[in-house]
Motif scaffolding. Sequence first.
Motif, mmCIF file in Angstrom:
data_model
loop_
_atom_site.group_PDB
_atom_site.id
_atom_site.type_symbol
_atom_site.label_atom_id
_atom_site.label_comp_id
_atom_site.label_asym_id
_atom_site.label_seq_id
_atom_site.Cartn_x
_atom_site.Cartn_y
_atom_site.Cartn_z
ATOM 1 N N VAL A 93 0.858 -1.188 0.000
ATOM 2 C CA VAL A 93 0.000 0.000 0.000
ATOM 3 C C VAL A 93 0.890 1.233 0.000
ATOM 4 O O VAL A 93 1.754 1.381 0.874
ATOM 5 C CB VAL A 93 -0.923 0.020 1.236
ATOM 6 C CG1 VAL A 93 -1.799 1.276 1.232
ATOM 7 C CG2 VAL A 93 -1.772 -1.242 1.296
ATOM 8 N N ASP A 161 -0.252 -2.551 -4.685
ATOM 9 C CA ASP A 161 -1.565 -3.168 -4.857
ATOM 10 C C ASP A 161 -2.675 -2.165 -4.575
ATOM 11 O O ASP A 161 -3.790 -2.314 -5.071
ATOM 12 C CB ASP A 161 -1.701 -4.362 -3.914
ATOM 13 C CG ASP A 161 -0.661 -5.425 -4.197
ATOM 14 O OD1 ASP A 161 -0.834 -6.175 -5.177
ATOM 15 O OD2 ASP A 161 0.348 -5.477 -3.473
ATOM 16 N N LEU A 162 -2.355 -1.164 -3.764
ATOM 17 C CA LEU A 162 -3.317 -0.130 -3.391
ATOM 18 C C LEU A 162 -2.584 1.195 -3.280
ATOM 19 O O LEU A 162 -1.492 1.249 -2.705
ATOM 20 C CB LEU A 162 -3.980 -0.473 -2.052
ATOM 21 C CG LEU A 162 -4.901 0.574 -1.425
ATOM 22 C CD1 LEU A 162 -6.158 0.767 -2.268
ATOM 23 C CD2 LEU A 162 -5.278 0.170 0.009
ATOM 24 N N ARG A 259 -5.418 -0.816 -7.061
ATOM 25 C CA ARG A 259 -6.678 -0.175 -6.660
ATOM 26 C C ARG A 259 -6.322 1.208 -6.163
ATOM 27 O O ARG A 259 -5.326 1.394 -5.454
ATOM 28 C CB ARG A 259 -7.340 -0.980 -5.543
ATOM 29 C CG ARG A 259 -8.708 -0.443 -5.091
ATOM 30 C CD ARG A 259 -9.756 -0.755 -6.117
ATOM 31 N NE ARG A 259 -11.105 -0.646 -5.570
ATOM 32 C CZ ARG A 259 -11.982 0.299 -5.919
ATOM 33 N NH1 ARG A 259 -11.626 1.246 -6.787
ATOM 34 N NH2 ARG A 259 -13.198 0.301 -5.417
ATOM 35 N N ALA A 261 -7.535 4.687 -4.087
ATOM 36 C CA ALA A 261 -8.470 5.308 -3.147
ATOM 37 C C ALA A 261 -8.090 6.771 -2.977
ATOM 38 O O ALA A 261 -6.920 7.084 -2.740
ATOM 39 C CB ALA A 261 -8.448 4.596 -1.805
ATOM 40 N N LEU A 343 -11.737 0.457 3.552
ATOM 41 C CA LEU A 343 -11.064 -0.595 2.789
ATOM 42 C C LEU A 343 -11.735 -1.948 3.012
ATOM 43 O O LEU A 343 -11.752 -2.801 2.111
ATOM 44 C CB LEU A 343 -9.593 -0.677 3.194
ATOM 45 C CG LEU A 343 -8.716 0.532 2.837
ATOM 46 C CD1 LEU A 343 -7.287 0.296 3.307
ATOM 47 C CD2 LEU A 343 -8.746 0.807 1.335
ATOM 48 N N TRP A 347 -11.867 -2.612 -0.791
ATOM 49 C CA TRP A 347 -10.617 -3.178 -1.317
ATOM 50 C C TRP A 347 -10.723 -4.686 -1.203
ATOM 51 O O TRP A 347 -10.756 -5.234 -0.104
ATOM 52 C CB TRP A 347 -9.425 -2.649 -0.537
ATOM 53 C CG TRP A 347 -8.097 -3.085 -1.075
ATOM 54 C CD1 TRP A 347 -7.759 -3.281 -2.382
ATOM 55 C CD2 TRP A 347 -6.939 -3.417 -0.294
ATOM 56 N NE1 TRP A 347 -6.453 -3.697 -2.479
ATOM 57 C CE2 TRP A 347 -5.916 -3.783 -1.220
ATOM 58 C CE3 TRP A 347 -6.638 -3.414 1.059
ATOM 59 C CZ2 TRP A 347 -4.643 -4.157 -0.819
ATOM 60 C CZ3 TRP A 347 -5.373 -3.777 1.468
ATOM 61 C CH2 TRP A 347 -4.388 -4.139 0.545
ATOM 62 N N GLU A 348 -10.774 -5.367 -2.312
ATOM 63 C CA GLU A 348 -11.116 -6.784 -2.354
ATOM 64 C C GLU A 348 -10.308 -7.674 -1.405
ATOM 65 O O GLU A 348 -10.898 -8.488 -0.665
ATOM 66 C CB GLU A 348 -11.000 -7.296 -3.801
ATOM 67 C CG GLU A 348 -11.610 -8.672 -4.029
ATOM 68 C CD GLU A 348 -10.667 -9.822 -3.646
ATOM 69 O OE1 GLU A 348 -9.442 -9.614 -3.723
ATOM 70 O OE2 GLU A 348 -11.159 -10.892 -3.251
#
Length: 357
Positions: A93, A161-162, A259, A261, A343, A347-348
């Motif tokens: 992240v 990943d985020l 992803r 945010a 999240l 967030w999957e």
Amino acid sequence: MGVPSSPPSRRRPLLAVALGLAAALLAAELVVRLAPERFGLPPSWNSVQAGAPDFEARPHLLYTHRPADPAVNERGFLGAEWPGEKGAGVLRVLCLGASTTEVGNDGGPEASYPFFLERGLNPYFEGSGESVEVVNLGLAGWTTAETLVHWFLAAKDLEPDLVLIHHAANDVAPRMWPGFRSDYAHYRRPWSLERGDRGLFSGSALVAAIAGAPPTPTLDDAVVRPKRSEVAELAPAGRAAFRRNVESIARDATAQGARVALVTLPIASRAQFGSADLEPWRMGIAEHNDELRSLCAQEGYLLIDLAAEAEAGHELLDGAFIDLVHVDADGNLWKALAIGAALAQGWEPFARVAQTH
């Protein structure tokens, strides 16, 4: 007829006086240099870097922190060393922003919201074969322009990943400078703190002690152009530039498989900080928060609306604001909790493991 010269007997006392005065001045200079604090001077009285001790010029990025500080990594960011290759099962992240991401208080990296976020997320992933690594890429004073450059030149190489983007305040200042340019060149200038600009103060401790040292240069002195006139209102084009910068990062991160945010910025109430000078900042931050909301609605990014949640109130926010935008450690803990809750829904990977808790 030539001009009569002084007799030798008269020149000798004058020379002796001059030499004595020079010796006295030299002695005084040495005394002040040996103990500058006793004469009202800081130990680094002759260093132009004393005003921005935490920062230095950096190619392409304008500035970062000085890596010489033990709390700073080699890339100039507070905290742990620059991450290497992601290990198996690691969810990385990236937190992009300025001081409100970096820390925003005097508690150090462990009082930042990215620190609390990593601590809060990992227990949920225990036993899943995955773990979360949160990288704090916030840097005090940066606008989206510096973050944009850093993303494309370095941050994206971390293969996140985020990506959390928490910007809104520092892009207000360029909108308050006359002659707005979308690259912020009307507001920013290349790093410049020349010792020669300080005249005798840069060379003589005695002069500095007698006259009083000049104002210590700040980070703004190094990277912000002097404001030569006032503007009637915030430059509307600045709002579009802010949106463009955030969107450019977000689209590229999404194309890379991350992803994204967008995190709005909460601000203190007028009851806490009600100065009229803050009103342009309030307006600009509100407009930038609206742009983040609009981008999420338009592009499908995850919206984490801290500004709206803060208006509803929370016990951790009571007294947490240090100024209009910065919060203490409790305030950053609240940010991390609110981000984590969002999240868990959007967030999957986290939504998957959160269902088991």
